[in-house]
Design a protein around this motif. Structure first.
Motif, PDB file in Angstrom:
ATOM      1  N   THR A   1       0.855  -1.179   0.000  1.00 13.17           N
ATOM      2  CA  THR A   1       0.000   0.000   0.000  1.00 13.17           C
ATOM      3  C   THR A   1       0.890   1.227   0.000  1.00 13.17           C
ATOM      4  O   THR A   1       1.645   1.450   0.951  1.00 13.17           O
TER       5      THR A   1
ATOM      6  N   ASP B   1       1.520   5.255   0.109  1.00 16.43           N
ATOM      7  CA  ASP B   1       0.866   6.396   0.735  1.00 16.43           C
ATOM      8  C   ASP B   1       0.101   7.197  -0.319  1.00 16.43           C
ATOM      9  O   ASP B   1       0.669   7.611  -1.336  1.00 16.43           O
ATOM     10  N   GLY B   2      -1.190   7.381  -0.111  1.00 13.16           N
ATOM     11  CA  GLY B   2      -2.024   8.124  -1.049  1.00 13.16           C
ATOM     12  C   GLY B   2      -2.727   7.264  -2.069  1.00 13.16           C
ATOM     13  O   GLY B   2      -3.621   7.751  -2.777  1.00 13.16           O
ATOM     14  N   ALA B   3      -2.358   5.985  -2.174  1.00 13.33           N
ATOM     15  CA  ALA B   3      -2.996   5.101  -3.153  1.00 13.33           C
ATOM     16  C   ALA B   3      -4.371   4.671  -2.675  1.00 13.33           C
ATOM     17  O   ALA B   3      -4.600   4.487  -1.480  1.00 13.33           O
ATOM     18  N   ARG B   4      -5.297   4.496  -3.596  1.00  9.40           N
ATOM     19  CA  ARG B   4      -6.658   4.102  -3.241  1.00  9.40           C
ATOM     20  C   ARG B   4      -6.743   2.628  -2.895  1.00  9.40           C
ATOM     21  O   ARG B   4      -7.553   2.224  -2.059  1.00  9.40           O
ATOM     22  N   GLU B   5      -5.942   1.815  -3.549  1.00  8.40           N
ATOM     23  CA  GLU B   5      -6.006   0.376  -3.332  1.00  8.40           C
ATOM     24  C   GLU B   5      -4.612  -0.198  -3.149  1.00  8.40           C
ATOM     25  O   GLU B   5      -3.613   0.376  -3.593  1.00  8.40           O
TER      26      GLU B   5
END
Length: 465
Positions: A243, A245-249
């Motif tokens: 994951t 930082d800032g990613a949706r998935e």
């Protein structure tokens, strides 16, 4: 005379001269430090053992006062040589210098004192604490949280150093099980070329192979993704998940779910990145005792409610009385813990991923319990509830404690990893007319100041158990 210097703005600043003193360590505190006294004033000194005579540099600006350990003048009989070469630099095992039996005694004292202070009960009025020792003091952890940071083109992986955010790099951790212990030394190569820092959760997955969860704040080059893919494709790791930082998935490779052997002898899957006990053996002891303490002598089958159920570590035993006929789901030699018959079993958990695993774990066993996705600390307790079992996070469950006190529940089993919040919440539950009948401590975290506790409360008269 006090020394004086000037700030860059010209202001004069006075410094107190360093104050050294010798004191005897009397006990261990919940945060891991030793407790000593100087002219009646309490002083906390990290890295000490009960009975140590130590020399410290005092910091009286802290409350309680703190002492920086300068040397051991006279070592205690409870002081041992740490079995790990990283013990002094690493902040992972704050009691590795303390004899195991002394660790257990300190845990028992910490739990007892916390409950007595928060509930206004005398320690003598509390039931004896039953301690469940750890099966082994080393090589027991089947999951851990590491910290990684890219520095000058290289990635350092380890634990956070004591009382700082610095990385104490380790290449192998002696408290981890053999299947994941080498990962601390392997991950710098896997993450080579990364920019930034992050947390890395390592655990056992399917077929007792490693699972790696990376929460990264920065950039990961294509080579890192390729290495993760290769390790799962070759079967070296059961799975990995990243994951950014800032990613949706999150990006997943293989099966990133941690897996342990449940207390009933069947595999139990946990949510990726979700909560799980550090020790498989310890988790089984905890689940069995929670189920046994939840037993209610009754002329009718009880309604059981579990709050903060997670992926079902406790549920798979608590729900056994609600089991549908399914002989294939019952392994030979499985423990028969848990209520012999239930009117209903309901488990409440906020994490959707954990609820999905919970439902799968119940279904795999042919259990008829209901899993509800909701905030367990705000969940209204049904009027018909007879037994409440809760295992909240470290912050505790003040809302649930108030709801339990106002409910018609007859038995409460509270599982906790923090004596202070446990004691606070017990104070709220006791206002509902309950009494404490059992206190148990499970050594899930040997070599550390952390302790897992189980408390049973009942509105009925205390009975011999």
């Amino acid at each position: 005379m006090k020394s004086v210097h000037r700030r860059s703005n010209g202001a004069r600043v006075r410094h107190r001269p360093s104050e050294r003193a010798q004191l005897r360590i009397e006990a261990l505190a919940a945060g891991g430090a030793g407790i000593g006294r100087l002219a009646g004033e309490v002083v906390f000194v990290p890295a000490t053992a009960p009975g140590d005579l130590v020399e410290v540099e005092l910091d009286r600006s802290a409350r309680p006062a703190r002492g920086r350990l300068l040397g051991i003048v006279e070592p205690s009989a409870d002081r041992v040589a740490p079995p790990c070469r990283f013990a002094e630099a690493c902040g992972g095992c704050d009691w590795m210098h303390v004899r195991i039996e002394a660790q257990q005694a300190a845990h028992e004292q910490i739990v007892r004192q916390a409950i007595a202070r928060a509930t206004s009960l005398a320690e003598a009025d509390l039931p004896p604490i039953r301690v469940h020792p750890a099966p082994q003091p080393l090589g027991y952890r089947s999951r851990a949280r590491l910290f990684a940071r890219a520095e000058r083109g290289e990635v350092r992986v380890g634990y956070r150093a004591p009382r700082t955010h610095a990385v104490a790099a380790v290449d192998r951790c002696v408290v981890l099980v053999d299947a994941i212990a080498p990962l601390a030394g392997e991950l710098p190569g896997v993450l080579h070329g990364a920019v930034g820092e992050g947390d890395v959760l390592i655990s056992l997955g399917a077929s007792s192979r490693p699972v790696v969860e990376i929460l990264w704040r920065g950039q990961l080059p294509p080579a890192v993704w390729q290495r993760l893919d290769e390790r799962t494709a070759r079967g070296e790791w059961a799975g990995a998940r990243v994951t950014l930082d800032g990613a949706r998935e999150a990006a997943s490779f293989g099966d990133p779910r941690p897996a342990i052997l449940g207390a009933d002898g069947l595999p139990l899957f946990l949510a990726p990145g979700g909560f799980g006990q550090p020790s498989e053996e310890g988790a089984a002891v905890l689940a069995r005792r929670a189920a046994e303490l939840a037993h209610l002598d009754s002329t009718r089958p009880p309604h059981v409610l579990e709050l903060f159920a997670g992926s079902g570590t406790l549920s798979v035993l608590l729900a056994r009385g609600a089991q549908r006929p399914s002989p294939a789901a019952e392994p030979a030699g499985a423990a028969a813990s848990g209520p012999p018959g239930l009117a209903s079993f309901t488990a409440v958990e906020l994490s959707s991923a954990a609820v999905a695993c919970l439902r799968q774990n119940l279904a795999a066993r042919g259990l008829a319990g209901k899993a509800i996705e909701a905030d367990a600390d705000q969940y209204p307790i049904p009027a018909r509830t007879d037994v409440v079992v809760l295992d909240p996070p470290r912050s505790g469950a003040p809302g649930a404690a108030r709801a339990i006190a106002a409910s018609s529940a007859r038995v409460v089993v509270y599982v906790s990893c923090d004596p202070a919040t446990l004691a606070r919440d017990l104070g709220g539950i006791l206002r509902g007319g309950f009494e404490i009948t059992d206190i148990e401590a499970v050594e899930l975290f040997p070599q550390t100041s952390h302790i897992e506790s189980i408390v049973r409360l009942s509105r009925a008269r205390r009975s011999a158990r």
